[in-house]
Design a protein around this motif. Structure first.
Motif, PDB file in Angstrom:
ATOM      1  N   SER A   1       0.822  -2.304  -6.393  1.00 22.17           N
ATOM      2  CA  SER A   1      -0.051  -1.442  -5.587  1.00 22.17           C
ATOM      3  C   SER A   1      -1.337  -1.267  -6.367  1.00 22.17           C
ATOM      4  O   SER A   1      -1.434  -0.357  -7.207  1.00 22.17           O
ATOM      5  CB  SER A   1       0.626  -0.092  -5.323  1.00 22.17           C
ATOM      6  OG  SER A   1       1.885  -0.267  -4.710  1.00 22.17           O
TER       7      SER A   1
ATOM      8  N   LYS B   1       0.807  -1.219   0.000  1.00 20.69           N
ATOM      9  CA  LYS B   1       0.000   0.000   0.000  1.00 20.69           C
ATOM     10  C   LYS B   1       0.838   1.266   0.000  1.00 20.69           C
ATOM     11  O   LYS B   1       0.312   2.350  -0.197  1.00 20.69           O
ATOM     12  CB  LYS B   1      -0.943   0.005   1.204  1.00 20.69           C
ATOM     13  CG  LYS B   1      -2.138  -0.919   1.039  1.00 20.69           C
ATOM     14  CD  LYS B   1      -3.223  -0.586   2.044  1.00 20.69           C
ATOM     15  CE  LYS B   1      -4.519  -1.300   1.699  1.00 20.69           C
ATOM     16  NZ  LYS B   1      -5.621  -0.938   2.595  1.00 20.69           N
ATOM     17  N   SER B   2       2.136   1.142   0.241  1.00 17.75           N
ATOM     18  CA  SER B   2       2.967   2.341   0.300  1.00 17.75           C
ATOM     19  C   SER B   2       4.302   2.099  -0.383  1.00 17.75           C
ATOM     20  O   SER B   2       4.717   0.954  -0.611  1.00 17.75           O
ATOM     21  CB  SER B   2       3.220   2.744   1.755  1.00 17.75           C
ATOM     22  OG  SER B   2       4.086   1.805   2.384  1.00 17.75           O
TER      23      SER B   2
END
Length: 226
Positions: A120, A102-103
């Motif tokens: 992602s 997610k990052s």
């Protein structure tokens, strides 16, 4: 094509959609999730479903994860869980491990510890949608990596009636056309046998691989081809 064995660790929305799609192509799917209800819901399409913790190496071994051709770590909410899952899969000998992140930081960590690819979904979907909105002639855009995309598009009016050899988009604009399919009807199969005398048709959609500079100048380039 030989049947592949795919492991999916985590059956949230992302993992479930991957499993359902793979099942259409008769893949052998081994899934691990800590919710029994998720495993039961997918039971009909799984070769094996195991309820348990994806960070438990012994459980992954017993589930047969080591026999998979590819494993998707489909849960990206907890960095520690993703890291352990990737490490365990590699230790069990899985040739290819794909992980969700997610990052940017999570992505970097997972790549450093051995993930072969980190995706992602929200970011990639957002990029694809934004570029599709910018380029009205495109019907689909899939970014393969930071610089290469597959684009499906309607052939510009200036292309209609001309052959692939006449336009030569690969040489002029680094646009490698890989197939075409009908816009209409029930038979919308992608045809990939393209000869130099293929003639562009307004009733067909074109699929091409191109770098993102070409994507960003798509209308400008296609309208210049004569």
């Amino acid at each position: 094509m030989p049947v592949q064995t795919i492991g999916i660790l985590g059956l949230g929305v992302f993992g479930t959609n991957i499993a359902k799609t793979l099942a259409k192509y008769n893949s052998h799917i081994i899934a691990v999730d800590n919710h029994e209800s998720q495993i039961n819901q997918m039971e009909a399409i799984l070769a094996r479903g195991v309820v348990g913790d994806i960070t438990d190496k012994d459980l992954l071994r017993a589930a047969g994860i080591g026999s998979c051709d590819t494993v998707v770590v489909a849960t990206g909410n907890n960095l520690e869980s993703s890291v352990l899952a990737v490490l365990h899969c590699k230790a069990l000998g899985v040739p290819k491990v794909i992980a969700k992140a997610k990052s940017k930081t999570t992505r970097e960590v997972l790549l450093k510890i051995g993930a072969d690819r980190v995706i992602s979904p929200e970011r990639e979907t957002g990029i694809s949608l934004a570029k599709h909105l910018l380029h009205h002639d495109t019907t689909e855009l899939i970014e393969l990596d930071g610089n290469i995309s597959i684009v499906e598009f309607q052939p510009p009016a200036k292309w209609i009636g001309k052959t692939l050899a006449q336009l030569n988009p690969r040489q002029k604009y680094m646009m490698n056309i890989i197939g075409y399919r009908s816009k209409y009807g029930s038979d919308r199969q992608l045809h990939i046998q393209l000869s130099p005398d293929y003639t562009f048709n307004e009733d067909e959609l074109i699929m091409a691989v191109m770098d993102n500079n070409t994507v960003d100048h798509f209308e400008e380039y296609t309208n210049k081809i004569l």
